[in-house]
Design a protein around this motif. Structure first.
Motif, mmCIF file in Angstrom:
data_model
loop_
_atom_site.group_PDB
_atom_site.id
_atom_site.type_symbol
_atom_site.label_atom_id
_atom_site.label_comp_id
_atom_site.label_asym_id
_atom_site.label_seq_id
_atom_site.Cartn_x
_atom_site.Cartn_y
_atom_site.Cartn_z
ATOM 1 N N ILE B 59 0.731 -1.324 0.077
ATOM 2 C CA ILE B 59 -0.074 -0.078 -0.017
ATOM 3 C C ILE B 59 0.834 1.239 -0.070
ATOM 4 N N PRO B 60 0.649 1.926 -0.833
ATOM 5 C CA PRO B 60 1.824 3.395 -1.087
ATOM 6 C C PRO B 60 1.186 4.257 -0.002
ATOM 7 N N LEU B 61 2.288 5.111 0.440
ATOM 8 C CA LEU B 61 1.847 6.004 1.723
ATOM 9 C C LEU B 61 2.350 7.444 1.031
ATOM 10 N N ASN B 62 1.636 8.321 1.647
ATOM 11 C CA ASN B 62 2.133 9.694 1.189
ATOM 12 C C ASN B 62 3.318 10.105 2.030
ATOM 13 N N GLU B 63 3.694 11.512 1.840
ATOM 14 C CA GLU B 63 4.903 12.212 2.534
ATOM 15 C C GLU B 63 4.706 12.157 4.169
ATOM 16 N N LEU B 64 3.315 11.972 4.641
ATOM 17 C CA LEU B 64 2.957 12.008 5.969
ATOM 18 C C LEU B 64 3.162 10.749 6.478
ATOM 19 N N GLY B 65 3.117 9.506 5.801
ATOM 20 C CA GLY B 65 3.229 8.331 6.306
ATOM 21 C C GLY B 65 1.833 7.798 6.267
ATOM 22 N N GLN B 66 0.852 8.478 5.557
ATOM 23 C CA GLN B 66 -0.552 7.944 5.663
ATOM 24 C C GLN B 66 -0.707 7.252 4.481
ATOM 25 N N GLU B 67 -1.723 6.119 4.634
ATOM 26 C CA GLU B 67 -2.020 5.439 3.363
ATOM 27 C C GLU B 67 -2.897 6.160 2.462
ATOM 28 N N ALA B 98 -15.856 1.775 -11.466
ATOM 29 C CA ALA B 98 -16.534 2.653 -10.304
ATOM 30 C C ALA B 98 -15.894 3.193 -9.310
ATOM 31 N N GLY B 99 -16.002 4.382 -9.163
ATOM 32 C CA GLY B 99 -15.181 5.109 -8.126
ATOM 33 C C GLY B 99 -13.817 5.893 -8.585
ATOM 34 N N ILE B 100 -13.865 5.741 -10.201
ATOM 35 C CA ILE B 100 -12.836 6.333 -10.655
ATOM 36 C C ILE B 100 -12.811 7.949 -10.604
ATOM 37 N N THR B 101 -13.844 8.630 -10.193
ATOM 38 C CA THR B 101 -14.067 9.965 -10.284
ATOM 39 C C THR B 101 -12.704 10.571 -9.376
ATOM 40 N N SER B 102 -12.064 9.832 -8.615
ATOM 41 C CA SER B 102 -11.061 10.540 -7.820
ATOM 42 C C SER B 102 -9.811 10.911 -8.825
ATOM 43 N N ALA B 103 -9.701 9.968 -10.032
ATOM 44 C CA ALA B 103 -8.588 10.205 -10.810
ATOM 45 C C ALA B 103 -8.852 11.447 -11.590
ATOM 46 N N ALA B 159 -4.896 4.688 -14.509
ATOM 47 C CA ALA B 159 -5.736 6.148 -14.164
ATOM 48 C C ALA B 159 -4.778 6.627 -13.302
ATOM 49 N N VAL B 160 -4.809 7.974 -13.161
ATOM 50 C CA VAL B 160 -3.759 8.696 -12.353
ATOM 51 C C VAL B 160 -4.559 9.822 -11.608
ATOM 52 N N SER B 161 -4.293 9.764 -10.166
ATOM 53 C CA SER B 161 -4.961 10.860 -9.348
ATOM 54 C C SER B 161 -3.989 11.288 -8.314
ATOM 55 N N PRO B 162 -4.091 12.246 -7.806
ATOM 56 C CA PRO B 162 -3.231 13.101 -6.788
ATOM 57 C C PRO B 162 -2.668 11.852 -5.883
ATOM 58 N N ASN B 163 -3.440 10.989 -5.560
ATOM 59 C CA ASN B 163 -3.098 10.015 -4.551
ATOM 60 C C ASN B 163 -2.266 8.824 -5.100
ATOM 61 N N GLY B 164 -2.040 8.765 -6.421
ATOM 62 C CA GLY B 164 -1.204 7.752 -6.941
ATOM 63 C C GLY B 164 -1.878 7.208 -8.253
#
Lengths: 231, 446, 300
Positions: B59-67, B98-103, B159-164
């Motif tokens: 599971i990728p983490l962001n710079e704050l260590g959150q998933e 479904a749920g692709i809207t975040s990308a 698909a690319v989103s700000p979260n990965g």
């Protein structure tokens, strides 16, 4: 023969260009014809320069009236040619610093760039600006309310002239929202979009058909007058 | 099979083409029929879905260590050769989960099948993955063009989103983009050209068979002789400007056809003609035209090649020369025949100030008002294109003008049908009329 | 009165030229000294240009074609400035090309004026690139339809376009969702519509800024083939005011750099020139009617 060869070149090149728009197999042929045109046009530059030099040199040698201008033309032509081709004062491209001629001919610091910025730009802008004066004198002379059509043309001109400036807003900005369509700035847009567009489309359709028929006459060899009206 | 081969959605896209020729309506049905019948031109290879699991396995983490939650991958991907095209174009379509809207966007990539690895399947014998397109997340397809003819490719979408990024979805088998002998999307335009050509050729043949042809009088062309005659009487020269474009512009060619006639009249009247040009090639062509005219008039000795000279390609440099020349030499007649832009008014006003009789002709609609205001006669658009035929007086050429008129009448009929349908659709918003209007609009591309 | 009419009838055009010079120079000097500009109400065509650019997400590639030369810079440079200003503010990937030989120089000047001065964080080759000039007019457009790199193999700085980050994912012109052209004639907006937009099947949108002379010829294409249209300095001023008000909503014109007010400043001289032309037309008609009346009297 002198007329036959150019005519067949025109016919073949024309049909190749036409077919290349529809048949992919001829696409590269069409591109080749385009390239050949560019090469011929580039070579013709030499003929153009030759003509320019010949005419002006003849003028100078005959000491015709205004021969000094001919001399200036030739001197300017020679200077621009030399500094442009020689890339005089051009710094090398940062990507290829060891290659002396790798910079753009009109890069900062080059003489060609200087000519562009301080000679060409002001001179051409001045020539373009002359239009304002000629438009005014043409308007003074040509816009006469001679008949009903001319009066309509005049009224339209007034609406557009006022509507394209702040004067339109000052004159009719007070109109309430329900009559906003009568404000000069909106009326001018309406005229441009409806009446102008209708007229222009009619002219465009006519021109398109005219171009097709003219092209066809040339492609079929029916019209050869572009090579002169000799029989 | 039929549905697979005929790319209905692609054709719909073509039909919606905003600038499609209005003749498309006539042959829209033909497109579908021809494409259906001509399916041999398309490979129609269809690849199936293969969603892959993220190879990272963690599971990728962001710079704050959150998933961070990456967007879901596309559920399916298909790639197919675009039929009736110039080849080397493949359309890639996918179904978003479904749920692709975040990308925010899709990244589409391709990988060429290497020759020795052909048919070896995904992951082996393939070249590197290269970017095909980045498309907004709302899109469900992309077009890969510029592909090597007859080469095979795999495609994948992410698909690319700000979260990965999502897992990749790859086509199961390779797809090949084939050449086709005709570009189907241009069929309506092709038909329109054939129609107009048929009209013109029909009247040319009719003229050859002796059918009398009559065209209305065009005052500007009738005035050419008067203008040349006036210049002769006054002992002044004639100035002919064939526009500022090169020989690849049909207006320049049309201008030279008029020059041929004007120079012949000038040769007959023994009047001097001067032709400044802004293109070297035009200078050469103009010299040929004028020389041939002088020869035909039996005045070969009077031909002066230096009177037809190149000035400069620079628009306003050319204008400066011509205007100066006009003021100094005061030609009695000025002809402006060709493609003009901002210089039109400067030239025409200068000509007006020296009292020259001026005749202009151009197909640049934006310059027509200036010529109309400042010149004595103006050939408007198609009149200019018809000038050569009119001046020649040859039945063949006059016939071509008649054919042009017939084509114009057909265009007018189509416009009237459209206007009537649109008006009736407002009155009766449901039923066959709006459907017919929608069909017409679709075909015409509005 | 009759003397005045006879003067009008035989008025030397040089007096008209002088009047035009005064009516243009007056507002230029006034606006130059005071810094005041006239307010603008954007028309739908100008709003459409703004909306099309604003609708693109950051990082979207846009193709900007500078198809003009310095001669028409008076009308078109303010448009170019505002268009690049909005694109840079939106962080769009700007790919500059020119189909006119003097275009690349104008591109460089605009990049210096806007991007290097106010958006120094944007990197050349990544966020924007000047691909330069290519000769061939509409033939270049046709090649771009199938292969961008074939039409423009190297950038103005001599780098192969395949190595330019800003051009990644661009195989052909249709890979640009938006085409922005600044057009002064041939080749220009009309050719872009005929050869590129018409072949895109609605995939590519186009907005254009053009000279006043071209405006009437381009209106037939708006809003179908042309999504937005900036006609002459008026269109430029409307669009400029839109961009300024969105990027600096609280700034007065005094606080906005002069380079972002060029179009609005030029509306002053335009007002002066238009009013003079109306006056000239009225005077010309007075002279015409007086002449006609005297002719009728003479005949009777």
């Amino acid at each position: 023969m002198k007329r036959l060869v150019p005519m067949w070149i025109a016919i073949i090149a024309g049909f190749v260009m036409l077919l290349s728009a529809f048949f992919p197999i001829t696409e590269s042929l069409g591109e080749t014809v385009g390239d050949v045109f560019n090469v011929v046009a580039a070579i013709a530059f030499i003929l153009g320069a030759g003509s320019l030099a010949k005419v002006n040199l003849a003028k100078i040698s005959r000491r015709d009236q205004g021969w000094g201008y001919a001399a200036i033309t030739l001197i300017c032509f020679a200077i621009t040619l030399v500094v442009g081709l020689g890339k005089i004062g051009v710094p090398p491209n940062t990507q290829f610093p060891l290659l002396a001629w790798s910079g753009e001919k009109n890069a900062d610091g080059s003489i060609f760039g200087w000519i562009y910025e301080f000679a060409l730009v002001p001179i051409t802008s001045t020539m373009f600006a002359l239009l304002a004066f000629y438009v005014a004198s043409a308007a003074f002379r040509a816009f006469r309310a001679k008949n009903l059509e001319a009066i309509l043309l005049l009224s339209t001109a007034f609406i557009i002239l006022l509507g394209r400036t702040f004067a339109g807003v000052v004159l009719t900005g007070w109109l309430p929202d329900w009559a906003s369509g009568l404000r000069l700035e909106n009326l001018s847009v309406y005229i441009m979009q409806v009446f102008n567009t209708a007229g222009n489309r009619a002219i465009i359709i006519g021109i398109a058909l005219g171009v097709t028929a003219t092209s066809l006459r040339i492609l079929l060899g029916v019209d050869r007058s572009w090579m002169g009206s000799g029989d | 099979m039929f549905a697979r081969i005929v790319k209905w959605d692609y054709l719909a896209l073509v039909a919606r083409n905003a600038n499609a020729n209005r003749w498309q309506k006539i042959s829209s049905a033909l497109i579908f029929c021809v494409i259906a019948l001509g399916s041999f031109g398309a490979s129609g290879v269809e690849s199936k879905v293969d969603s892959k699991v993220d190879s990272r396995g963690k599971i990728p983490l962001n710079e704050l260590g959150q998933e961070v939650i990456a967007p879901p991958a596309a559920t399916s991907i298909t790639a197919e050769d675009v039929a009736w095209d110039a080849g080397g174009v493949i359309k890639i379509s996918w179904q978003p989960a479904a749920g692709i809207t975040s990308a925010t966007k899709w990244i589409v990539e391709r990988s060429e099948v290497l020759v020795d690895g052909q048919g070896s399947g995904q992951g082996s014998g393939q070249g590197p993955w290269t970017l095909v397109a980045e498309v907004p997340i709302e899109e469900k397809y992309a077009v890969a063009s510029k592909l090597s003819p007859e080469a095979s490719y795999f495609f994948r979408v992410t698909a690319v989103s700000p979260n990965g990024s999502s897992a990749v979805t790859t086509t199961k088998s390779a797809v090949t983009g084939h050449w086709n002998f005709f570009i189907g999307a241009k069929l309506p335009l092709f038909c329109a050209i054939l129609l107009v050509s048929a009209c013109v050729i029909n009247f040319i043949l009719a003229a050859r068979r002796g059918r009398p042809m009559k065209v209305r009088r065009i005052a500007a062309l009738e005035a050419i002789k008067d203008a040349v005659g006036r210049a002769t009487e006054m002992g002044r020269s004639i100035l002919f400007v064939p526009g500022i474009q090169d020989m690849d512009n049909i207006q320049t060619v049309a201008g030279l056809t008029v020059l041929g006639n004007v120079s012949r009249t000038a040769a007959e009247y023994d009047a001097a003609i001067e032709v400044p040009t802004s293109r070297s090639l035009v200078m050469e062509a103009a010299r040929e035209a004028v020389q041939a005219s002088y020869l035909a008039a039996g005045r070969a000795d009077a031909y002066n090649a230096d009177a037809i000279r190149y000035i400069t390609d620079e628009q306003f440099g050319f204008v400066a020369y011509v205007s100066g020349r006009m003021v100094r030499e005061k030609p009695a007649a000025c002809f402006y025949m060709g493609c003009f832009f901002a210089e039109s008014l400067i030239l025409a006003e200068t000509g007006n100030s020296i009292g020259a009789i001026q005749i202009a002709g151009t197909a640049e609609s934006s310059q027509l008002p200036f010529f109309v205001a400042a010149c004595d006669y103006t050939l408007i658009g198609e009149e200019f294109m018809a000038a050569s035929a009119y001046l020649s007086g040859e039945p063949d050429q006059i016939g071509s003008l008649k054919g042009q008129d017939l084509a114009k009448a057909i265009a007018a009929i189509v416009i009237v049908i459209g206007v009537v349908l649109a008006t009736m659709a407002v009155i009766a918003p449901s039923g066959p009329i709006p459907a017919a209007l929608a069909w017409l609009k679709g075909v015409l591309g509005s | 009165m009759s003397k005045l009419l006879s003067i009008l009838e035989s008025l030397d055009r040089r007096w008209i030229f002088l009047a035009m010079a005064i009516s243009v120079a007056g507002p230029i000097l006034y606006i130059g000294i005071t810094g005041k500009t006239l307010p603008e109400t954007p028309t739908p065509a100008a709003r459409a240009v703004y909306k099309e650019i604003e609708a693109l997400p950051p990082g979207t590639p846009v193709l900007l074609s500078f198809d003009f030369d310095p001669a028409s810079g008076g009308e078109l440079i303010p448009m170019a400035t505002s268009l690049v200003h909005q694109c840079a503010a939106r962080r769009l990937r700007m790919v500059f090309i020119a189909l006119w030989p003097l275009g690349p120089q104008l591109i460089d000047e605009t990049i210096k004026r806007v991007i290097l001065a106010d958006y120094p964080d944007l990197k050349e080759g990544v966020d924007y690139v000047n691909v330069g000039f290519q000769s061939g007019n509409e033939a270049v457009m046709k090649v771009m339809l199938t292969d961008f790199a074939k039409a423009f193999p190297i950038t103005k700085n001599g780098i192969a376009v395949g190595d330019v980050v800003a051009l990644q994912g661009i195989q052909r012109v249709l890979d640009f969702p938006l085409l922005i052209t600044i057009s002064a004639g041939y080749p220009g907006a009309k050719e872009w519509i005929q050869y590129v937009v018409s072949s895109s099947g609605g995939k590519i949108k186009m907005v254009t800024g053009c000279t006043g002379v071209q405006t009437s010829a381009l209106y037939p294409y708006y809003p179908n083939q042309l999504s937005g249209l900036l006609g002459a300095i008026k269109g430029a001023a409307e669009y400029e005011s839109l961009v300024n008000s969105s990027l600096a909503p609280n700034d007065t014109s005094a606080a906005i750099p002069a380079k972002y007010l060029e179009a609005q400043r030029r509306m002053g001289p335009q007002l002066g020139a238009h009013l003079l032309m109306i006056a000239l037309i009225i005077l010309g008609n007075i002279a015409y009617f007086a002449q006609r009346k005297s002719k009728v009297r003479a005949t009777s």
